[in-house]
Design a protein around this motif. Structure first.
Motif, PDB file in Angstrom:
ATOM      1  N   LEU A   2       3.855   0.907 -14.443  1.00 45.91           N
ATOM      2  CA  LEU A   2       2.502   1.453 -14.263  1.00 45.91           C
ATOM      3  C   LEU A   2       2.206   2.491 -15.341  1.00 45.91           C
ATOM      4  CD1 LEU A   2      -0.098   1.618 -12.551  1.00 45.91           C
ATOM      5  CD2 LEU A   2       0.995   3.385 -11.186  1.00 45.91           C
ATOM      6  N   TYR A   3       3.199   3.324 -15.638  1.00 48.08           N
ATOM      7  CA  TYR A   3       2.992   4.369 -16.641  1.00 48.08           C
ATOM      8  C   TYR A   3       2.695   3.745 -18.002  1.00 48.08           C
ATOM      9  CZ  TYR A   3       3.572   8.240 -19.772  1.00 48.08           C
ATOM     10  OH  TYR A   3       3.328   9.170 -20.754  1.00 48.08           O
TER      11      TYR A   3
ATOM     12  N   ARG B  72      -4.433   9.127 -16.786  1.00 43.74           N
ATOM     13  CA  ARG B  72      -4.348   9.096 -15.314  1.00 43.74           C
ATOM     14  C   ARG B  72      -5.586   8.438 -14.686  1.00 43.74           C
ATOM     15  NH1 ARG B  72      -2.159  13.856 -16.905  1.00 43.74           N
ATOM     16  NH2 ARG B  72      -0.107  14.381 -16.089  1.00 43.74           N
ATOM     17  N   SER B  73      -6.682   8.412 -15.448  1.00 41.24           N
ATOM     18  CA  SER B  73      -7.917   7.849 -14.882  1.00 41.24           C
ATOM     19  C   SER B  73      -7.771   6.347 -14.595  1.00 41.24           C
ATOM     20  CB  SER B  73      -9.092   8.094 -15.827  1.00 41.24           C
ATOM     21  OG  SER B  73      -8.804   7.530 -17.080  1.00 41.24           O
ATOM     22  N   LEU B  74      -6.757   5.697 -15.195  1.00 41.07           N
ATOM     23  CA  LEU B  74      -6.600   4.254 -14.972  1.00 41.07           C
ATOM     24  C   LEU B  74      -5.600   3.936 -13.855  1.00 41.07           C
ATOM     25  CD1 LEU B  74      -6.551   2.924 -18.646  1.00 41.07           C
ATOM     26  CD2 LEU B  74      -8.458   3.072 -17.066  1.00 41.07           C
ATOM     27  N   LEU B  75      -4.945   4.949 -13.309  1.00 45.68           N
ATOM     28  CA  LEU B  75      -3.874   4.673 -12.336  1.00 45.68           C
ATOM     29  C   LEU B  75      -4.402   4.001 -11.067  1.00 45.68           C
ATOM     30  CD1 LEU B  75      -1.635   7.877 -12.601  1.00 45.68           C
ATOM     31  CD2 LEU B  75      -1.203   5.609 -13.522  1.00 45.68           C
ATOM     32  N   ILE B  76      -5.465   4.556 -10.487  1.00 47.55           N
ATOM     33  CA  ILE B  76      -5.992   3.971  -9.235  1.00 47.55           C
ATOM     34  C   ILE B  76      -6.523   2.559  -9.474  1.00 47.55           C
ATOM     35  CG2 ILE B  76      -7.792   4.196  -7.443  1.00 47.55           C
ATOM     36  CD1 ILE B  76      -7.209   7.197  -7.446  1.00 47.55           C
ATOM     37  N   PRO B  77      -7.344   2.340 -10.535  1.00 47.75           N
ATOM     38  CA  PRO B  77      -7.802   0.961 -10.766  1.00 47.75           C
ATOM     39  C   PRO B  77      -6.655  -0.024 -10.991  1.00 47.75           C
ATOM     40  CG  PRO B  77      -9.048   2.489 -12.101  1.00 47.75           C
ATOM     41  CD  PRO B  77      -7.985   3.290 -11.450  1.00 47.75           C
ATOM     42  N   LEU B  78      -5.609   0.388 -11.736  1.00 48.98           N
ATOM     43  CA  LEU B  78      -4.493  -0.534 -11.989  1.00 48.98           C
ATOM     44  C   LEU B  78      -3.714  -0.823 -10.704  1.00 48.98           C
ATOM     45  CD1 LEU B  78      -3.131   0.692 -15.466  1.00 48.98           C
ATOM     46  CD2 LEU B  78      -4.316  -1.444 -14.961  1.00 48.98           C
ATOM     47  N   CYS B  79      -3.537   0.217  -9.870  1.00 51.14           N
ATOM     48  CA  CYS B  79      -2.851  -0.006  -8.587  1.00 51.14           C
ATOM     49  C   CYS B  79      -3.672  -0.948  -7.711  1.00 51.14           C
ATOM     50  CB  CYS B  79      -2.647   1.322  -7.855  1.00 51.14           C
ATOM     51  SG  CYS B  79      -1.342   2.320  -8.565  1.00 51.14           S
TER      52      CYS B  79
ATOM     53  N   TRP C   5       1.934   5.777  -7.362  1.00 50.94           N
ATOM     54  CA  TRP C   5       0.775   6.457  -7.954  1.00 50.94           C
ATOM     55  C   TRP C   5       1.043   7.964  -8.005  1.00 50.94           C
ATOM     56  CZ3 TRP C   5      -2.185  10.275  -5.673  1.00 50.94           C
ATOM     57  CH2 TRP C   5      -3.269  10.723  -6.436  1.00 50.94           C
ATOM     58  N   TYR C   6       1.572   8.499  -6.907  1.00 51.40           N
ATOM     59  CA  TYR C   6       1.787   9.950  -6.800  1.00 51.40           C
ATOM     60  C   TYR C   6       2.748  10.448  -7.880  1.00 51.40           C
ATOM     61  CZ  TYR C   6       2.722  14.489  -4.730  1.00 51.40           C
ATOM     62  OH  TYR C   6       2.844  15.844  -4.533  1.00 51.40           O
TER      63      TYR C   6
ATOM     64  N   LEU D  10       0.833  -1.219   0.000  1.00 54.37           N
ATOM     65  CA  LEU D  10       0.000   0.000   0.000  1.00 54.37           C
ATOM     66  C   LEU D  10       0.862   1.262   0.000  1.00 54.37           C
ATOM     67  CD1 LEU D  10      -3.014   0.774   0.091  1.00 54.37           C
ATOM     68  CD2 LEU D  10      -2.813   0.981   2.555  1.00 54.37           C
ATOM     69  N   LEU D  11       1.899   1.273   0.862  1.00 49.92           N
ATOM     70  CA  LEU D  11       2.746   2.464   0.954  1.00 49.92           C
ATOM     71  C   LEU D  11       3.518   2.692  -0.335  1.00 49.92           C
ATOM     72  CD1 LEU D  11       4.067   2.132   4.604  1.00 49.92           C
ATOM     73  CD2 LEU D  11       2.488   3.839   3.717  1.00 49.92           C
TER      74      LEU D  11
END
Lengths: 75, 364
Positions: free
Chosen positions: B288-289, B305-312, B131-132, B124-125
């Motif tokens: 990730l990118y 960027r809209s896919l970053l949270i779902p992929l993470c 992500w950031y 998570l960390l």
């Protein structure tokens, strides 16, 4: 920990969706929701202790014969 | 999508750290297990093979003409065929590797440094930090890598120099004891992991001002990472001998424990963890990118960027499912090179061949 991760993901996604709705990026939202839902579903299945197959186990089963074949060439 | 430009320096550092990634810690034991004390010779062999493979990637890059790689694939294979191939490619290669790296990170930290911390907390960390930086775009990643690369280099040189006095050249000898075959077999492991992943750099070719710059960056990063792999494998064998290296999961971490100069210059293993954290961070950010940018391009999204949270999120929950135990992990390491041939060699080869037959050299 799984629940914490789910809450973090959902809150982050909701903040992102607010921005996407303002930009009228509906296609982005649909795609994002689909991926997020599959992620959360996996999380729920793990919480329910459902036995899920190992990804690398599948790859190993499929590709180990190639590995053995090449190893035999070099031995 | 707005075009983002990376400088040559930023891209070289980013690609180098991506290649060093998890391999820096695990590759010595994989190579030594196969080639014994000759494992260090497998590095130049793998590097030479990689430089040859780069010629294929350069041919493809020459045809991009300002297009992104995914646009080029779609222009060659068609909207549906190209899109389907790319979705499979992205999910089965960069994204799968992304989840494996997360798992690797968790296994290493909970195994040797923080045994009481749950792996999920580590995932998570790290994912939050990745992500950031990825959310900031390639320019942000480029600036971050410019800052951290020199910290990485300083620590790497410090560790290597500190280990040199403990080296015993007898551990390196005899050369070619088992002939050249084990050296070639070991080089396949390094060639596949991490060098096949250079195919992912094609997705970043459009982020460089000129394609010639991109080619220079790819060659330089290969030479830099290859040089570092060579040093690490050579020094590790020279300090703890091949018999010990093959039996420990993280030899480059283990070897640093042996540093003790004057009774106060010691306990350096945490530095290895810091080095690894830096390389893993940039490795995860690239994976990730590329996953997010390519998927957004395929599905014609306005913002990748809209896919970053779902992929993470997917990565977080897939990571525990990658392997159930170390035994499966060890078995999968042997099969992995042959799986990655599909993506690192066959896929670009097919794209290049079909492009040649169709005479499709990208839109101007």
């Amino acid at each position: 920990m799984t629940i914490v991760a789910m809450i973090v993901a959902l809150s982050g996604a909701l903040l992102e969706y607010r921005r996407l709705v303002q930009n009228k990026s509906y296609r982005d939202i649909i795609m994002s929701v689909c991926l997020l839902a599959s992620g959360l579903l996996l999380g729920i299945l793990q919480m329910l202790k459902v036995k899920l197959p190992s990804l690398m186990g599948g790859i190993t089963t499929a590709f180990e014969p190639f590995s053995k074949m090449v190893e035999s060439w070099f031995s | 999508m707005r075009k983002m430009i990376l400088t040559t320096r930023q891209a070289t550092f980013w690609f180098t750290l991506h290649q060093l990634g998890s391999a820096l810690l695990v590759i010595p034991s994989t190579l030594v297990f196969i080639a014994k004390q000759d494992a260090w010779l497998a590095v130049p062999v793998a590097l030479a093979a990689h430089l040859l493979l780069l010629l294929l990637y350069f041919r493809i890059a020459n045809r991009l003409n300002g297009q992104t790689f995914h646009e080029h694939v779609v222009s060659i294979l068609g909207k549906w065929g190209g899109g389907l191939c790319l979705v499979v490619f992205v999910m089965a290669y960069p994204f799968l590797t992304f989840t494996l790296v997360i798992r690797d990170l968790g296994d290493f930290l909970t195994g040797v440094m923080m045994p009481e911390t749950p792996s999920e907390a580590i995932y998570l960390l790290m994912l939050a930090a990745v992500w950031y930086v990825v959310h900031g775009g390639v320019r942000t990643i480029g600036r971050t890598v410019e800052l951290l690369f020199f910290a990485f280099l300083f620590l790497f040189v410090l560790l290597t120099v500190s280990l040199i006095p403990s080296m015993n050249m007898d551990y390196i000898l005899p050369l070619f004891e088992n002939g050249p075959k084990p050296i070639f077999l070991a080089s396949i492991s390094l060639f596949a992991f991490p060098y096949f992943e250079s195919v992912l750099f094609l997705f970043l070719a459009s982020h460089m001002q000129y394609i010639q710059q991109w080619k220079t960056v790819v060659v330089r990063s290969a030479l830099l990472s290859g040089g570092m792999f060579f040093l690490v494998v050579f020094v590790v064998i020279g300090v703890i001998s091949q018999g010990v290296v093959a039996d420990v999961a993280y030899p480059s971490f283990f070897v640093v424990r042996t540093i003790s100069i004057g009774g106060f210059f010691e306990r350096f293993e945490v530095i290895v963890a810091v080095l690894w954290y830096i390389t893993i961070f940039f490795r995860l950010s690239l994976l990730l990118y590329v996953s997010s940018y390519a998927l957004a391009g395929i599905f014609r999204l306005k913002d990748w960027r809209s896919l970053l949270i779902p992929l993470c999120t997917l990565g977080f929950f897939i990571a525990p499912l990658t392997w159930p135990n170390t035994s499966v992990q060890m078995q999968s390491i042997r099969a992995w090179p042959y799986y990655t041939v599909l993506f690192g060699v066959l896929f670009p080869m097919v794209i290049w061949l079909i492009g040649s037959f169709r005479g499709n050299h990208g839109k101007k």
